[in-house]
Enzyme design. Structure first.
Site, PDB file in Angstrom:
ATOM      1  N   ASP A  32       0.855  -1.179   0.000  1.00 56.12           N
ATOM      2  CA  ASP A  32       0.000   0.000   0.000  1.00 56.12           C
ATOM      3  C   ASP A  32       0.892   1.231   0.000  1.00 56.12           C
ATOM      4  O   ASP A  32       2.078   1.151   0.337  1.00 56.12           O
ATOM      5  CB  ASP A  32      -0.940   0.007   1.209  1.00 56.12           C
ATOM      6  CG  ASP A  32      -2.240   0.741   0.919  1.00 56.12           C
ATOM      7  OD1 ASP A  32      -2.194   1.986   0.823  1.00 56.12           O
ATOM      8  OD2 ASP A  32      -3.290   0.096   0.775  1.00 56.12           O
ATOM      9  N   THR A  93     -12.080   1.767  -6.844  1.00 51.67           N
ATOM     10  CA  THR A  93     -12.579   2.392  -8.076  1.00 51.67           C
ATOM     11  C   THR A  93     -13.836   3.191  -7.726  1.00 51.67           C
ATOM     12  O   THR A  93     -14.954   2.748  -7.981  1.00 51.67           O
ATOM     13  CB  THR A  93     -12.911   1.339  -9.163  1.00 51.67           C
ATOM     14  OG1 THR A  93     -13.770   0.331  -8.593  1.00 51.67           O
ATOM     15  CG2 THR A  93     -11.656   0.696  -9.694  1.00 51.67           C
ATOM     16  N   GLU A 159     -14.249  -9.611  -7.743  1.00 52.38           N
ATOM     17  CA  GLU A 159     -14.541  -9.993  -6.356  1.00 52.38           C
ATOM     18  C   GLU A 159     -16.049  -9.950  -6.133  1.00 52.38           C
ATOM     19  O   GLU A 159     -16.763  -9.171  -6.759  1.00 52.38           O
ATOM     20  CB  GLU A 159     -13.813  -9.066  -5.380  1.00 52.38           C
ATOM     21  CG  GLU A 159     -14.113  -7.576  -5.535  1.00 52.38           C
ATOM     22  CD  GLU A 159     -15.299  -7.117  -4.711  1.00 52.38           C
ATOM     23  OE1 GLU A 159     -15.802  -7.913  -3.902  1.00 52.38           O
ATOM     24  OE2 GLU A 159     -15.724  -5.968  -4.894  1.00 52.38           O
ATOM     25  N   GLU A 163     -19.867  -7.305   2.620  1.00 50.09           N
ATOM     26  CA  GLU A 163     -19.377  -6.798   3.905  1.00 50.09           C
ATOM     27  C   GLU A 163     -20.100  -7.536   5.027  1.00 50.09           C
ATOM     28  O   GLU A 163     -21.303  -7.735   4.989  1.00 50.09           O
ATOM     29  CB  GLU A 163     -19.598  -5.288   4.008  1.00 50.09           C
ATOM     30  CG  GLU A 163     -18.704  -4.508   3.067  1.00 50.09           C
ATOM     31  CD  GLU A 163     -18.608  -3.036   3.430  1.00 50.09           C
ATOM     32  OE1 GLU A 163     -18.709  -2.706   4.626  1.00 50.09           O
ATOM     33  OE2 GLU A 163     -18.425  -2.219   2.516  1.00 50.09           O
ATOM     34  N   LEU A 261     -35.825  -9.551  -0.811  1.00 51.00           N
ATOM     35  CA  LEU A 261     -37.208  -9.113  -0.967  1.00 51.00           C
ATOM     36  C   LEU A 261     -37.758  -8.533   0.331  1.00 51.00           C
ATOM     37  O   LEU A 261     -38.952  -8.625   0.591  1.00 51.00           O
ATOM     38  CB  LEU A 261     -38.102 -10.272  -1.438  1.00 51.00           C
ATOM     39  CG  LEU A 261     -37.978 -10.675  -2.903  1.00 51.00           C
ATOM     40  CD1 LEU A 261     -38.944 -11.814  -3.229  1.00 51.00           C
ATOM     41  CD2 LEU A 261     -38.233  -9.492  -3.835  1.00 51.00           C
ATOM     42  N   GLY A 264     -37.719  -1.780   2.558  1.00 45.26           N
ATOM     43  CA  GLY A 264     -37.161  -0.911   3.589  1.00 45.26           C
ATOM     44  C   GLY A 264     -36.647   0.380   2.986  1.00 45.26           C
ATOM     45  O   GLY A 264     -37.118   0.822   1.937  1.00 45.26           O
ATOM     46  N   CYS A 271     -20.359   0.201  -2.741  1.00 45.71           N
ATOM     47  CA  CYS A 271     -20.289  -0.590  -3.975  1.00 45.71           C
ATOM     48  C   CYS A 271     -21.555  -0.498  -4.818  1.00 45.71           C
ATOM     49  O   CYS A 271     -21.508  -0.021  -5.954  1.00 45.71           O
ATOM     50  CB  CYS A 271     -19.998  -2.055  -3.631  1.00 45.71           C
ATOM     51  SG  CYS A 271     -18.333  -2.330  -3.000  1.00 45.71           S
ATOM     52  N   LYS A 335     -25.326  -1.376   6.426  1.00 47.94           N
ATOM     53  CA  LYS A 335     -25.798  -2.739   6.650  1.00 47.94           C
ATOM     54  C   LYS A 335     -25.199  -3.230   7.961  1.00 47.94           C
ATOM     55  O   LYS A 335     -24.239  -2.631   8.481  1.00 47.94           O
ATOM     56  CB  LYS A 335     -25.379  -3.657   5.495  1.00 47.94           C
ATOM     57  CG  LYS A 335     -23.879  -3.848   5.354  1.00 47.94           C
ATOM     58  CD  LYS A 335     -23.524  -4.873   4.284  1.00 47.94           C
ATOM     59  CE  LYS A 335     -23.929  -6.262   4.709  1.00 47.94           C
ATOM     60  NZ  LYS A 335     -23.491  -7.296   3.734  1.00 47.94           N
TER      61      LYS A 335
END
Length: 447
Positions: A32, A93, A159, A163, A261, A264, A271, A335
């Site tokens: 990195d 990205t 990928e 998460e 389904l 909410g 993403c 989430k």
């Protein structure tokens, strides 16, 4: 001789992939350009919350007592080039500022930095989500700029991490997709993924464009399914129907299935929203924009749900105004099982109510620090009980297990009025009603 693997970019995707490759038995070197991130990883720490990831890292990072030592980190491109047989590019990205299109600058920079150091045969494998056509362009760049020439090959291996389940999804993927240009590239990737393939994971070999399209196609389909049931929730609100029962009924059709389904406040995160927007933008560049015009409405339905939650809250409070009302928000992340608040519907709703005069207090099991950085003017509490203390209304906006297991009676003792709005259709409505709460969920006006 065993393959040596490098992972370029050690954010959410890269850190998980590096740790998983070490778990599968490979010698791994992660790179990195951010010194602070490298220092954390060398200590076996991660800059994000992901269940099981830190434990997996600590099992393999060199220098940690009891580790295998198979995983190291560096900032040296020359070291990476000399070390690796297979180089995975896992950089971000993001969406371009002010546009729908994807920002390819991080991927381009990574390839440009790596290429001069590929003196011998090597396989560079893109995992980042990119616009279709990128792999062909990057393969040509590698062949021209790497000292190894055509022996520096490219492959694309999208990928599919969720998460909250990233470690599981990397070690036990539901499929491995590889876009390759040669038998050698396919052979190397079969060696990399030999363990999950032996366990039964399908290994799908395709060309570059198809591999690039798989991730964006999958995300677009999931977004469509989520927005479809949210559109049905709007109709249920208008007709007195019950979207939860509707979803149950159509979900028994095995052509449709029950997953994704639950109506909410919609999807968010780093993403899904940006991927479908970049997909639309790329289709326009290719002259195929009409093929994806439906995604504009998918995006619109999704964003509309946030405003509908705000209006539902306003109506439930009765007097049409938020000024002076105390609003408790349970959830800040987009989430559960994550600390990611990027494009979080929960925080967006909280922010809208705050801007309209509501006194908003937020609690989230893992996302508090990130939420404070983005919305410092909101109120924050250290527990669900403290968040709802004195509240006129409680909003359930992220479906953490902790919230599903709350004791409605105990919370009822500290609120101003027992009114809960379930923005995720995930709470036990009957349990809350038995404790004296008025329960209301999106798409269920009469339930």
């Amino acid at each position: 001789m065993a393959l040596k693997i490098t992972v370029i970019g050690t954010g959410y995707l890269g850190a998980t992939h590096a740790a998983a490759m070490a778990e599968l038995g490979f010698e791994v070197l992660g790179l990195d350009v951010v010194p602070e991130k490298i220092d954390m990883l060398r200590r076996g720490e991660v800059p994000m919350y992901e269940p099981g990831l830190e434990e997996l890292l600590r099992r393999h990072v060199a220098g940690i007592e009891g580790s295998t030592g198979r995983l190291r980190f560096t900032m040296d491109w020359a070291e990476v080039g000399a070390f690796g047989d297979v180089h995975f590019v896992c950089v971000n990205t993001p969406q371009r500022h002010g546009e729908y299109a994807c920002d390819m600058s991080y991927v381009d920079s990574a390839i440009a930095s790596l290429a001069p150091h590929l003196a011998g045969p090597a396989l560079v494998v893109g995992k980042s989500t990119v616009p279709v056509g990128s792999a062909d362009r990057l393969a040509a760049y590698l062949a021209e700029h790497a000292p190894a020439g055509a022996d520096a090959e490219l492959a694309w291996n999208p990928e599919f991490l969720r998460e909250g389940f990233a470690v599981q999804d990397t070690l036990h993927p539901d499929r491995v997709v590889v876009g390759v240009g040669s038998e050698r590239a396919e052979k190397l990737l079969r060696e990399v993924y030999a363990t999950p393939v032996a366990e039964g994971t399908p290994f799908v070999v395709t060309d570059f464009p198809t591999a690039e399209l798989v991730k964006t196609s999958a995300n677009s389909f999931l977004a469509t399914k989520i927005s479809f049931i949210n559109a049905m929730a709007e109709l249920c609100e208008a007709t007195g129907g019950d979207v939860a029962r509707l979803a149950e009924a159509i979900g028994y059709d095995d052509r449709i299935g029950p997953k994704f389904l639950r109506a909410g406040i919609g999807f968010g995160g780093g993403c899904l929203p940006k991927d479908i927007r970049a997909f639309m933008a790329r289709a326009g560049e290719l002259g195929a924009d009409q093929a994806l015009t439906f995604l504009r409405e998918i995006d619109s339905i999704n964003m509309r749900q946030r405003g509908r939650m705000v209006e539902l809250t306003r109506q439930a409070l009765g007097d049409g105004a938020f000024l002076g009302k105390r609003v408790a928000v349970l959830g800040a992340t987009f989430k559960p099982d994550s600390d990611d608040v990027r494009d979080s519907p929960a925080l967006n709703v909280a922010g809208q109510i705050h801007l309209q005069g509501g006194q908003v207090t937020v609690y989230d099991p893992k996302g508090m620090d990130n939420a404070r950085r983005i919305f410092p003017t909101l109120g924050y509490a250290d527990s669900a009980l403290e968040a709802v203390r004195g509240a006129d209304v409680v909003l359930h906006l992220t479906e953490w297990r902790e919230f599903r297991e709350l004791d409605p009676a105990a919370l009822g003792e500290v609120v101003t009025q027992r009114l809960v709005l379930d923005g995720r259709n995930a709470l036990d409505a009957e349990a809350w009603r038995r404790a004296g709460w008025r329960y209301r969920a999106m798409g269920r006006p009469a339930a």
